[in-house]
Design a protein around this motif. Structure first.
Motif, short mmCIF file in Angstrom:
data_model
loop_
_atom_site.label_atom_id
_atom_site.label_comp_id
_atom_site.label_asym_id
_atom_site.label_seq_id
_atom_site.Cartn_x
_atom_site.Cartn_y
_atom_site.Cartn_z
N GLU A 146 0.82 -1.21 0.00
CA GLU A 146 0.00 0.00 0.00
C GLU A 146 0.86 1.26 0.00
OE1 GLU A 146 -2.14 -1.40 3.32
OE2 GLU A 146 -3.08 -2.83 1.97
N PHE A 147 1.97 1.20 0.76
CA PHE A 147 2.87 2.34 0.82
C PHE A 147 4.31 1.85 0.69
CE2 PHE A 147 -0.77 3.74 3.42
CZ PHE A 147 -1.08 4.93 2.77
N ALA A 200 2.50 12.54 8.04
CA ALA A 200 3.22 13.18 9.14
C ALA A 200 3.22 12.25 10.33
CB ALA A 200 2.53 14.49 9.49
N GLU A 201 4.36 12.11 10.97
CA GLU A 201 4.42 11.27 12.16
C GLU A 201 5.03 12.04 13.32
OE1 GLU A 201 5.96 7.36 11.74
OE2 GLU A 201 4.50 6.82 10.21
N LYS A 240 2.57 5.58 -2.92
CA LYS A 240 1.25 5.02 -2.64
C LYS A 240 0.85 4.04 -3.72
CE LYS A 240 -3.08 6.68 -2.15
NZ LYS A 240 -4.01 7.76 -2.35
N GLU A 297 7.29 -0.93 8.34
CA GLU A 297 5.82 -0.88 8.43
C GLU A 297 5.15 -0.96 7.05
OE1 GLU A 297 7.92 1.52 9.35
OE2 GLU A 297 7.03 3.53 9.25
N HIS A 298 5.93 -0.76 6.01
CA HIS A 298 5.35 -0.87 4.68
C HIS A 298 5.53 -2.31 4.18
CE1 HIS A 298 4.85 3.29 5.17
NE2 HIS A 298 6.07 3.64 4.89
N ILE A 299 4.80 -3.21 4.83
CA ILE A 299 4.92 -4.63 4.53
C ILE A 299 4.50 -4.89 3.08
CG2 ILE A 299 4.05 -6.94 5.12
CD1 ILE A 299 3.63 -5.91 7.98
N ASP A 314 -3.47 13.91 12.91
CA ASP A 314 -2.29 14.26 12.12
C ASP A 314 -1.63 15.48 12.77
OD1 ASP A 314 -0.45 15.18 10.30
OD2 ASP A 314 -1.68 14.68 8.56
N ARG A 346 -6.50 11.36 10.21
CA ARG A 346 -5.73 11.20 8.98
C ARG A 346 -6.61 10.63 7.87
NH1 ARG A 346 -0.09 10.76 10.18
NH2 ARG A 346 0.24 10.75 12.42
N ASP A 367 -6.73 9.69 3.66
CA ASP A 367 -6.12 9.60 2.34
C ASP A 367 -7.06 10.35 1.40
OD1 ASP A 367 -5.47 8.94 -0.22
OD2 ASP A 367 -5.18 6.81 0.17
N LEU A 416 -6.76 6.77 7.88
CA LEU A 416 -5.52 6.05 8.18
C LEU A 416 -5.16 6.16 9.66
CD1 LEU A 416 -3.24 7.26 5.22
CD2 LEU A 416 -4.60 5.18 5.32
N THR A 468 -1.65 5.30 11.97
CA THR A 468 -0.26 4.84 11.79
C THR A 468 0.04 3.63 12.66
OG1 THR A 468 0.59 6.32 13.50
CG2 THR A 468 0.58 7.15 11.24
N ASP A 469 1.01 2.86 12.20
CA ASP A 469 1.45 1.71 12.98
C ASP A 469 2.02 2.16 14.32
OD1 ASP A 469 3.58 2.82 11.28
OD2 ASP A 469 4.84 1.35 12.30
N LYS A 483 1.28 -2.97 9.41
CA LYS A 483 1.13 -1.97 8.37
C LYS A 483 0.38 -0.79 8.94
CE LYS A 483 -0.24 -4.77 4.53
NZ LYS A 483 -0.78 -4.87 3.18
N ILE A 484 0.35 0.29 8.19
CA ILE A 484 -0.51 1.40 8.55
C ILE A 484 -1.96 0.92 8.47
CG2 ILE A 484 -1.36 3.63 7.67
CD1 ILE A 484 1.55 4.29 7.00
N ARG A 529 -6.06 1.05 8.14
CA ARG A 529 -6.95 1.85 7.28
C ARG A 529 -8.40 1.45 7.48
NH1 ARG A 529 -5.69 1.71 1.47
NH2 ARG A 529 -3.69 2.56 2.05
#
Lengths: 233, 325
Positions: free
Chosen positions: A11-12, A75-76, A102, A140-142, B24, B32, B34, B41, B43-44, B144-145, B147
């Protein structure tokens, strides 16, 4: 030459440009070094050792863009490690905007001078196995993958314009035909890295952003039995 | 302690009502989204924070990455160095001795490092001067993130704050915020048995991980997250080495008679599992079992027909085990 072909997607994805630290930007394609890491993860080479198997001399790696390149930002809230004791006891946070790819999908082509490395990958791909978790640049972008097959690749003469499906290393390029309706980009990516993570070669790569093929005169073009033209990075 | 020696894939569904599952920080703390797809979304790192906090606060487990909450409790923390995990005296004979000692203590003490990995910078006093380096572990558990399984609607609120904006002002300040009336979020994760050896991850740790996912989500009682309810925890354990199907989260699909943005409750949706059951059935020889925990509110369908999820898994040849949380 026999070439292993497989698709990876997720996905990412985030393949960080080496010169961006606190505003991490991503390459549009996985650099050759990152693909080596993915193959290493499938075969089970450790983080400290995988690079020694994928020198340009021994490993041929090419990549095709299979889905149009899209980028967005996430953003994290990261730990402010400047003042966090042990980099883990959080006092304050710092906001970092990650540029990410993406809906990512690439096709990877691989051959190797060592039968052992090649056959190990072949048997893992065939059974849809991987030793470590495959990811697209960050854990994290499995990613997931599908084996397309083992294909015969034939070296093609450089007498005229040809269709090229993989990304094109600029040093192999003689002349390109720019066509309407295609978007051409180039990026300088790491090509080879020593096991101590010192990059020894960067290369300029040309690609079409919407996953369309490129028409050009080039050196070292290989044609696969499914009709795809590829150039190794 | 039982070593983790099998691969697992996890899908976790939870929903939130009138809340903000993950703000965010660089967009006014809005949920968040998309923008291309209207999907919410999470985040992990937000999800792992939930798990860590639960294990630390409610299960009394030491975690490595944590907030320093109050001044008094933080004195020890603030001074803390990686050296504090050192149980042999400095100066050391060699850097490696110290690094190995710290690494061993770190992995013994901190469940989050065993689960999610971590990086520790080191600076050690040696008999000959000092040396620096680091310990790095890749987490065997990766998410993963997250969703939402549907497009979400964002509700913008304006209200009156409890306080004035500055001293001497007689009127209270206005405040604004954005909430999601509803979002059903799906998280996907993998437990890698090979990376588990590196961090000495145990099956007991995995039990705590699942506890943190389920109960941590439920017990996260902050103003923006109070409406969170865990709905389904689904874990497929493989007996075939180095194998997993991948992307299991995409095999659950959400159906509703309403358009996505109008969904407001779990009772208005159904989860279609036909593709999931078929895919799992095809690989049943490689699967040891599927563990599941359900809160009972989700209606599962198979090709549109309402079914018992556990029963249809068993009919496809998958052993099941119900987890109680």
């Amino acid at each position: 030459m026999k070439v292993l072909v497989f698709d990876v997607w997720g996905e990412f994805g985030h393949f960080r440009k080496h010169y961006t630290t606190t505003s991490p930007l991503t390459y549009s394609i996985p650099p050759r070094t990152a693909i080596a890491g993915m193959i290493g993860a499938i075969e089970g080479f450790g983080k400290d050792e995988y690079l020694q198997y994928f020198s340009k001399e021994n490993a041929n790696i090419a990549v095709k863009i299979s889905c149009p390149i899209k980028k967005t930002r996430i953003a994290e809230n990261l730990i402010d490690t400047k003042i966090a004791p042990m980099m883990s006891r959080i006092k304050t946070r710092t906001q970092i905007r990650f540029e990410v790819l993406k809906d990512v999908k690439y096709r990877i082509y691989f051959s190797h001078s060592s039968e052992e490395v090649y056959n190990k990958l072949y048997s893992m791909l065939k059974e849809h196995k991987s030793v470590y978790t495959l990811c697209l640049g960050l854990s994290e972008h499995i990613a997931n993958y599908e084996f397309i097959g083992e294909m015969e690749a034939v070296s093609e003469l450089l007498d005229s314009e040809r269709e090229i499906h993989s990304v094109v290393p600029e040093k192999e390029l003689i002349k390109i035909s720019f066509e309407e309706g295609k978007e051409y980009f180039s990026e300088t990516i790491p090509i080879e890295m020593l096991p101590n993570r010192e990059v020894t070669e960067y290369g300029k790569i040309l690609f079409e952003k919407n996953a369309k093929c490129i028409l050009a005169n080039v050196n070292n073009l290989w044609r696969l039995e499914n009709g795809e033209g590829i150039i190794f990075m | 302690m039982t070593e983790v020696n099998r691969r697992s894939e996890i899908v976790f569904l939870y929903d939130i009502k009138d809340g903000n599952p993950n703000g965010d920080p660089l967009d006014d703390n809005k949920p968040r989204i998309d923008e291309e797809t209207g999907i919410n979304l999470v985040t992990d790192v937000r999800f792992k924070r939930t798990i860590r906090d639960h294990l630390y606060k409610f299960r009394g487990k030491e975690i490595f990455v944590r907030e320093i909450s109050d001044e008094n409790g933080s004195i020890q923390d603030a001074k803390m160095r990686a050296r504090d995990f050192l149980t042999i005296e400095e100066p050391l004979d060699s850097f490696e001795t110290g690094k190995n000692n710290i690494n061993e203590n770190l992995l013994n003490d901190c469940i989050d490092v065993r689960l999610f990995g971590g990086t520790v910078p080191l600076e050690l006093k040696l008999k000959k001067g000092k040396d620096t380096g680091s310990i790095t572990h890749t987490g065997p558990v990766q998410f993963k993130i997250g969703r939402s399984m549907h497009k979400v609607f964002i509700k913008h609120f304006r209200g009156t704050g409890a306080f004035a904006s500055k001293e001497g002002a007689s009127q209270k300040t206005f405040r604004e915020e954005d909430f999601l009336p509803y979002s059903l979020i799906s998280f996907y994760g993998i437990i890698n048995e090979n990376a588990a050896k590196d961090t000495k991850l145990s099956e007991e740790d995995i039990d705590l991980l699942l506890d943190g996912m389920w109960n941590g989500t439920k017990n996260l009682i902050s103003r923006s997250k109070v409406g969170q309810v865990p709905r389904l925890l689904f874990k497929v354990n493989y007996k075939e080495g180095n194998y997993h199907i991948g992307d299991l989260n995409n095999l659950f699909s959400l159906k509703s008679d309403l358009i996505d943005e109008e969904i407001r409750d779990i009772s208005q949706i159904r989860i279609e599992v036909q593709r999931l059951v078929e895919v799992l059935g095809k690989s049943k020889d490689k699967i040891e079992n599927a563990q599941l925990c359900m809160d009972g509110s989700i209606v599962f369908t198979y090709g549109g027909e309402e079914i018992d999820f556990e029963k249809s898994l068993m009919e496809a040849g998958i052993n099941t085990e119900i987890l109680s949380m």
